[in-house]
Design a protein around this motif. Structure first.
Motif, PDB file in Angstrom:
ATOM      1  N   GLU A   1      -2.950   3.815  -2.300  1.00  0.00           N
ATOM      2  CA  GLU A   1      -3.485   3.060  -3.484  1.00  0.00           C
ATOM      3  C   GLU A   1      -2.832   1.644  -2.888  1.00  0.00           C
ATOM      4  O   GLU A   1      -1.687   1.405  -2.193  1.00  0.00           O
ATOM      5  CB  GLU A   1      -2.657   3.410  -4.451  1.00  0.00           C
ATOM      6  CG  GLU A   1      -3.135   4.629  -5.176  1.00  0.00           C
ATOM      7  CD  GLU A   1      -4.591   4.665  -5.747  1.00  0.00           C
ATOM      8  OE1 GLU A   1      -4.945   3.294  -6.015  1.00  0.00           O
ATOM      9  OE2 GLU A   1      -5.341   5.517  -6.094  1.00  0.00           O
ATOM     10  N   LEU A   2      -3.671   0.436  -3.405  1.00  0.00           N
ATOM     11  CA  LEU A   2      -2.969  -0.744  -3.338  1.00  0.00           C
ATOM     12  C   LEU A   2      -2.493  -1.498  -4.399  1.00  0.00           C
ATOM     13  O   LEU A   2      -2.970  -1.379  -5.610  1.00  0.00           O
ATOM     14  CB  LEU A   2      -4.160  -1.644  -2.720  1.00  0.00           C
ATOM     15  CG  LEU A   2      -4.002  -3.090  -2.147  1.00  0.00           C
ATOM     16  CD1 LEU A   2      -2.804  -3.173  -1.077  1.00  0.00           C
ATOM     17  CD2 LEU A   2      -5.217  -3.817  -1.713  1.00  0.00           C
TER      18      LEU A   2
ATOM     19  N   ARG B   1       0.958  -1.081   0.000  1.00  0.00           N
ATOM     20  CA  ARG B   1       0.061  -0.052  -0.138  1.00  0.00           C
ATOM     21  C   ARG B   1       1.072   1.233  -0.008  1.00  0.00           C
ATOM     22  O   ARG B   1       1.852   1.302   0.904  1.00  0.00           O
ATOM     23  CB  ARG B   1      -0.841   0.208   1.106  1.00  0.00           C
ATOM     24  CG  ARG B   1      -1.956   1.227   1.066  1.00  0.00           C
ATOM     25  CD  ARG B   1      -3.086   1.119   2.222  1.00  0.00           C
ATOM     26  NE  ARG B   1      -3.804  -0.215   1.987  1.00  0.00           N
ATOM     27  CZ  ARG B   1      -4.953  -0.029   1.237  1.00  0.00           C
ATOM     28  NH1 ARG B   1      -5.139   0.886   0.356  1.00  0.00           N
ATOM     29  NH2 ARG B   1      -5.749  -1.255   1.002  1.00  0.00           N
TER      30      ARG B   1
END
Length: 398
Positions: free
Chosen positions: A220-221, A216
């Motif tokens: 955002e992942l 992460r």
């Protein structure tokens, strides 16, 4: 060779090390890394200093051969899983917190088989995944909190998971072949898989050492597959979609079509016992071939805002590639040096983290990069102590 090939949920490969390179960006997000002509640098050329974190040792927390290690900022410590499927928690200073030693068994509050364990920041619990999708939850002292199950039976077994909320998770199937290169988005309030994303088109083989495939960054992942796949993916958590974020090349990538001509079809999607055995056998041949290949194979991938880190196998030699995303420069470092970097499980800012056993200190720790305090800590380590977390701090400019 200690490392295993990740063909089954319980099979893993451990091989390692370093490479120096130069990178050019072409259109799109294709990153071409050409390093074959680069100098193989000694550790002191790119590591500023080394810090060690000996993990507390007593009769109640002796770690067997480790299977997974991950650092969590959320509770400020390390989660370690050993081959006995016991989970251990340590502070960032190495002090023992707790373990799941008494939680494994056949009782109603116990897990029987562990394939993965994580810290869930949404409910602040330690969660343990069974191969059939059951999740066991414990607090940080390993008091039982509950168990949840999936009713979905279309996936044979699972091997990794990642929490998206209190009740939503990503589950990865046990990777036996191409058909398993999918990502399952699961809602445990509904006990079901709600969406499946496919990345089979770029799957090449099950060869990997990646323990922690999720990163992460900036909210955002991202997903770094637990297989040979020359892509890093972005995960849209709202739409449950997977898209390519970075595609990379090391000059000459392995071609899946060439492997299929040599070893046979790798895309059998049947799940009966005979088909699974066939897939396993084909993939074992492929992986053994790749381990001796002249083409560099990235078996560990890590990413943050500043660097891409790759742990490579190149014709039996272990290499490390560290690419500076801002300067567009890279370094190469291999295990041919008398003291070399170990493979790393965590990349944070300008630091790489690994874990070693006391008997490996001379191989992976350059004492000239330790200050007086770190040398004293090293001198206190005994041969039968728990493993040591090592922090390699990169120089500001590679």
């Amino acid at each position: 060779m200690k490392n295993l090939v990740h063909i089954h949920g319980f099979i893993l490969i451990i091989l390692v090390f370093a490479i120096s390179c130069t990178e050019r960006e072409s259109h799109g997000n294709k990153t071409n890394i050409y390093y074959s002509e680069n100098e193989d640098l000694p550790m002191g050329n790119f590591i500023d200093r080394i810090e060690i974190i000996p993990l507390e040792t007593d009769s109640m927390n002796l770690i067997d051969q480790y299977h997974k290690i991950e650092f969590y900022d959320d509770f400020g410590g390390y989660l370690i899983v050993d081959k006995r499927q016991t989970v251990y928690l340590f502070t960032k200073e190495g002090d023992f917190i707790s373990s799941s030693r008494k939680c494994r068994g056949d009782g109603p509050d116990q897990y029987n088989i562990l394939v993965d364990a994580v810290y869930n920041p949404y409910n602040k619990s330690i969660e343990i995944l069974s191969p059939f999708g059951s999740i066991y939850s414990y607090d940080l002292s390993f008091n039982f909190l509950g168990k949840r199950d999936l009713q979905e039976k279309s996936i044979h077994t699972f091997s990794r998971f990642y929490p998206l909320s209190d009740d939503s998770y990503i589950l990865l199937p046990t990777l036996l072949g191409e058909k398993d290169a999918v990502m399952c988005f699961c809602d445990y309030t509904r006990q079901s898989i709600i969406s499946v994303e496919d990345y089979t088109a770029d799957f090449i083989s099950t060869l990997t050492m990646n323990h922690n495939p999720f990163v992460r960054l900036n909210g955002e992942l991202y997903f770094l597959p637990v297989c040979l796949d020359y892509n890093i993916y972005r995960i849209d958590e709202d739409s449950c979609k997977l898209s390519k974020y970075i595609s990379y090349s090391f000059g000459e990538n392995i071609n899946k079509e060439d492997l299929e001509k040599r070893f046979g079809d790798m895309s059998d999607r049947k799940s009966d016992e005979e088909s699974l055995k066939k897939s396993f056998a084909v993939m074992e041949k492929v992986n053994n071939y790749l381990l001796q290949s002249d083409t560099p194979i990235p078996v560990i991938k890590q990413m943050n805002n500043s660097y891409l880190y790759f742990y490579m196998i190149n014709n039996g030699v272990r290499e490390t590639v560290i690419y500076d995303r801002k300067s567009k420069k890279s370094i190469l470092h291999s295990n041919k040096h008398p003291v070399c970097l170990n493979f790393c499980f965590y990349l944070d800012k300008n630091s790489l983290y690994t874990i070693i056993y006391p008997y490996e200190m001379d191989k992976y720790i350059d004492k000239s990069l330790l200050d007086g305090n770190e040398l004293k800590k090293l001198d206190r380590v005994k041969d039968d102590d728990n493993p040591i977390v090592v922090r390699y701090v990169l120089k500001k400019r590679l």
